[in-house]
Design a protein around this motif. Structure first.
Motif, mmCIF file in Angstrom:
data_model
loop_
_atom_site.group_PDB
_atom_site.id
_atom_site.type_symbol
_atom_site.label_atom_id
_atom_site.label_comp_id
_atom_site.label_asym_id
_atom_site.label_seq_id
_atom_site.Cartn_x
_atom_site.Cartn_y
_atom_site.Cartn_z
ATOM 1 N N GLU A 251 0.833 -1.207 0.000
ATOM 2 C CA GLU A 251 0.000 0.000 0.000
ATOM 3 C C GLU A 251 0.864 1.252 0.000
ATOM 4 O O GLU A 251 0.560 2.242 -0.673
ATOM 5 C CB GLU A 251 -0.922 -0.023 1.213
ATOM 6 N N ARG A 252 1.953 1.211 0.764
ATOM 7 C CA ARG A 252 2.876 2.339 0.796
ATOM 8 C C ARG A 252 3.526 2.548 -0.567
ATOM 9 O O ARG A 252 3.725 3.693 -1.000
ATOM 10 C CB ARG A 252 3.945 2.080 1.867
ATOM 11 N N ARG A 253 3.842 1.458 -1.240
ATOM 12 C CA ARG A 253 4.441 1.545 -2.572
ATOM 13 C C ARG A 253 3.477 2.234 -3.551
ATOM 14 O O ARG A 253 3.883 3.104 -4.318
ATOM 15 C CB ARG A 253 4.756 0.126 -3.059
ATOM 16 N N VAL A 254 2.204 1.869 -3.490
ATOM 17 C CA VAL A 254 1.206 2.494 -4.349
ATOM 18 C C VAL A 254 1.066 3.976 -4.000
ATOM 19 O O VAL A 254 0.937 4.832 -4.884
ATOM 20 C CB VAL A 254 -0.150 1.768 -4.219
ATOM 21 N N GLU A 255 1.112 4.288 -2.708
ATOM 22 C CA GLU A 255 1.004 5.686 -2.292
ATOM 23 C C GLU A 255 2.169 6.508 -2.829
ATOM 24 O O GLU A 255 1.982 7.647 -3.288
ATOM 25 C CB GLU A 255 0.961 5.759 -0.766
ATOM 26 N N ILE A 256 3.377 5.947 -2.801
ATOM 27 C CA ILE A 256 4.551 6.655 -3.324
ATOM 28 C C ILE A 256 4.403 6.889 -4.824
ATOM 29 O O ILE A 256 4.707 7.976 -5.336
ATOM 30 C CB ILE A 256 5.832 5.861 -3.016
ATOM 31 N N SER A 257 3.916 5.878 -5.541
ATOM 32 C CA SER A 257 3.719 6.023 -6.988
ATOM 33 C C SER A 257 2.659 7.081 -7.286
ATOM 34 O O SER A 257 2.815 7.897 -8.206
ATOM 35 C CB SER A 257 3.307 4.682 -7.592
ATOM 36 N N ALA A 258 1.563 7.071 -6.507
ATOM 37 C CA ALA A 258 0.515 8.072 -6.709
ATOM 38 C C ALA A 258 1.036 9.472 -6.425
ATOM 39 O O ALA A 258 0.703 10.440 -7.125
ATOM 40 C CB ALA A 258 -0.683 7.755 -5.812
ATOM 41 N N ARG A 259 1.877 9.583 -5.398
ATOM 42 C CA ARG A 259 2.454 10.881 -5.071
ATOM 43 C C ARG A 259 3.403 11.356 -6.179
ATOM 44 O O ARG A 259 3.483 12.558 -6.468
ATOM 45 C CB ARG A 259 3.188 10.786 -3.741
ATOM 46 N N SER A 260 4.100 10.426 -6.806
ATOM 47 C CA SER A 260 4.986 10.787 -7.923
ATOM 48 C C SER A 260 4.182 11.337 -9.088
ATOM 49 O O SER A 260 4.587 12.319 -9.724
ATOM 50 C CB SER A 260 5.786 9.559 -8.369
ATOM 51 N N VAL A 261 3.035 10.705 -9.367
ATOM 52 C CA VAL A 261 2.154 11.219 -10.426
ATOM 53 C C VAL A 261 1.657 12.614 -10.058
ATOM 54 O O VAL A 261 1.590 13.518 -10.897
ATOM 55 C CB VAL A 261 0.968 10.262 -10.646
ATOM 56 N N ASN A 262 1.298 12.772 -8.795
ATOM 57 C CA ASN A 262 0.831 14.072 -8.302
ATOM 58 C C ASN A 262 1.866 15.158 -8.578
ATOM 59 O O ASN A 262 1.561 16.209 -9.163
ATOM 60 C CB ASN A 262 0.536 13.948 -6.803
ATOM 61 N N TRP A 263 3.108 14.903 -8.162
ATOM 62 C CA TRP A 263 4.159 15.902 -8.342
ATOM 63 C C TRP A 263 4.534 16.087 -9.808
ATOM 64 O O TRP A 263 4.908 17.191 -10.222
ATOM 65 C CB TRP A 263 5.381 15.511 -7.530
ATOM 66 N N ALA A 264 4.456 15.022 -10.589
ATOM 67 C CA ALA A 264 4.788 15.146 -12.014
ATOM 68 C C ALA A 264 3.793 16.055 -12.729
ATOM 69 O O ALA A 264 4.165 16.844 -13.608
ATOM 70 C CB ALA A 264 4.810 13.764 -12.669
ATOM 71 N N ILE A 265 2.501 15.933 -12.349
ATOM 72 C CA ILE A 265 1.472 16.741 -13.013
ATOM 73 C C ILE A 265 1.530 18.186 -12.543
ATOM 74 O O ILE A 265 1.554 19.125 -13.342
ATOM 75 C CB ILE A 265 0.075 16.142 -12.759
ATOM 76 N N THR A 266 1.522 18.369 -11.215
ATOM 77 C CA THR A 266 1.472 19.732 -10.681
ATOM 78 C C THR A 266 2.833 20.422 -10.715
ATOM 79 O O THR A 266 2.898 21.650 -10.837
ATOM 80 C CB THR A 266 0.973 19.708 -9.221
ATOM 81 N N GLY A 267 3.911 19.633 -10.631
ATOM 82 C CA GLY A 267 5.237 20.239 -10.569
ATOM 83 C C GLY A 267 5.581 21.064 -11.793
ATOM 84 O O GLY A 267 6.183 22.148 -11.678
ATOM 85 N N SER A 268 5.203 20.568 -12.984
ATOM 86 C CA SER A 268 5.530 21.297 -14.216
ATOM 87 C C SER A 268 4.810 22.634 -14.268
ATOM 88 O O SER A 268 5.411 23.666 -14.607
ATOM 89 C CB SER A 268 5.167 20.447 -15.437
ATOM 90 N N LEU A 269 3.508 22.636 -13.913
ATOM 91 C CA LEU A 269 2.756 23.887 -13.946
ATOM 92 C C LEU A 269 3.214 24.848 -12.846
ATOM 93 O O LEU A 269 3.300 26.059 -13.070
ATOM 94 C CB LEU A 269 1.263 23.603 -13.796
ATOM 95 N N VAL A 270 3.493 24.304 -11.668
ATOM 96 C CA VAL A 270 3.978 25.157 -10.578
ATOM 97 C C VAL A 270 5.318 25.792 -10.958
ATOM 98 O O VAL A 270 5.560 26.972 -10.679
ATOM 99 C CB VAL A 270 4.091 24.347 -9.270
#
Length: 304
Positions: A251-270
Motif C-alpha cells: 500500500e505504501r508503494r502504491v502511495e509513493i507512486s501516486a504521489r509521484s504522479v501528483n508531483w509530475a502533473i502539478t510540478g511542471s505547472l507550478v
C-alpha cells in the motif's frame, strides 16, 4: 441477496453476489466457493483482500485530487501573469527584455497565443494516457513502466494480483490455477502479463523467479519474494506471505507512486508559474533601471 437465496436463484456465494460485487471480486468469491471446509477462513482472507484494494484505491484517489484542484488554479495564475507581462511588453523599452526577461516574455506570448490549444492538448494527453494504461502491451510498455503514471498502474495491479493470489492459494488453489483464474476477466495489459508469467512457468516449471521478473511485479516486491524463498517451502507460500503480511508495504508503494504522479502533473505547472512570477519581479526591476535619467538620456542619444 436474501431474496435470491430464498428463491433458490443462487447456490453459491459468487452467484448470490452477481451484480452486487464488482466483477474483479467475483474471482475471490469463486475461490471461497471452492475452499471446501475452509470457507470461513477463505471468507476472512477475501474480506482482507477487498479491504486492501479499497484502501489502495482510496489512496490513489486522495493523491490525484490535488492535481485536479491545483492544475486549473495554477493554470489560471499562469494565464493572468502572462497577460500582465505581455501588457508591459507593449510599452517597455527593448533593454528590459535581455536575458531571463526575454525568456519570460516569450513564454507569456506562447501562453496567450496558444492557451486553448495547450489546455486541449493536456486534456487529450490525459485521455490518451487513461486509454492506454489498461491496453498498451509489448516491450516498449515494459520499458515505460518506470514513468510515474505507468508505474502507478503497475504497482496497483501488482498489489491487487498479490492479494488475490494469496487469498486463492490459501483457499486451496494452485499457483497455476490462480493465474488462470485471474487472466480471464483481466484487462488487456494485465492479461498480457499474466500470460507471460504462465508461459514462462510452462517453459521452465521450477524457475518462478524468472516468471515473476518479467515486468508485472515492481523490483521491491521481487526482492521481497526472493528473500522469502529461503524460508518458505514453495514459491506459492512466499506469495501468500507477501500478499497477506506485506499489504502495508504494498500500500505504501502504491502511495509513493501516486504521489509521484501528483508531483509530475502539478510540478511542471507550478514551475512555470514560479518562472513567470519571478519574471514579473525582474521585469519590474529592469523597468526601474530603464527609468533612471542616465538611461533615458542614453536612449535619447542612441535615437539621435
Amino acid at each position: 441477496m436474501s431474496a435470491r437465496l430464498a428463491s433458490g436463484v443462487g447456490n453459491t456465494l459468487g452467484e448470490l453476489l452477481i451484480g452486487i460485487a464488482p466483477r474483479t471480486d467475483q474471482l475471490l468469491l469463486k475461490a471461497v466457493d471452492d475452499a471446501g471446509k475452509n470457507k470461513v477462513e477463505a471468507l476472512e482472507v477475501t474480506a482482507n483482500a477487498v479491504d486492501f484494494q479499497l484502501r489502495t484505491f482510496y489512496t490513489i484517489g486522495k493523491e490525484l485530487v490535488v492535481p485536479l484542484v491545483a492544475v486549473p488554479c495554477v493554470g489560471a495564475l499562469c494565464l493572468i501573469t502572462a497577460e500582465i507581462v505581455e501588457g508591459i511588453a507593449r510599452d517597455a523599452p527593448p533593454g528590459v527584455w535581455d536575458g531571463f526577461n526575454g525568456v519570460v516574455r516569450w513564454l507569456s506570448e506562447v501562453i496567450n497565443s496558444y492557451a486553448l490549444a495547450i489546455a486541449g492538448g493536456m486534456v487529450a494527453a490525459i485521455a490518451v494516457l487513461l486509454f492506454m494504461l489498461p491496453r498498451w502491451t509489448g516491450q516498449w510498455r515494459v520499458r515505460a513502466e518506470g514513468l510515474p503514471a505507468f508505474s502507478l498502474y503497475r504497482d496497483y495491479n501488482a498489489a491487487v494480483v498479490l492479494s488475490s493470489m494469496a487469498m486463492m492459494i490459501r483457499a486451496g488453489k494452485t499457483l497455476r490455477e490462480s493465474l488462470e483464474e485471474m487472466r480471464g476477466p483481466a484487462a488487456p495489459w494485465l492479461r498480457w502479463h499474466l500470460t507471460r508469467v504462465i508461459r514462462s512457468i510452462e517453459d521452465n516449471p521450477t524457475d518462478y523467479k524468472a516468471a515473476f521478473a518479467r515486468g508485472l511485479m515492481p523490483p521491491s516486491v521481487r526482492a521481497r519474494l526472493n528473500s522469502l524463498l529461503d524460508s518458505s517451502k514453495s514459491f506459492g507460500d512466499a506469495l501468500v506471505v507477501v500478499g497477506s503480511t506485506e499489504l502495508k508495504s504494498l500500500e505504501r508503494r502504491v502511495e509513493i507512486s501516486a504521489r509521484s504522479v501528483n508531483w509530475a502533473i502539478t510540478g511542471s505547472l507550478v514551475s512555470l508559474a514560479v518562472v513567470l512570477s519571478l519574471g514579473t519581479m525582474t521585469i519590474a526591476s529592469a523597468l526601474s533601471r530603464e527609468a533612471e535619467p542616465s538611461r533615458i538620456m542614453q536612449r535619447a542619444q542612441q535615437r539621435a
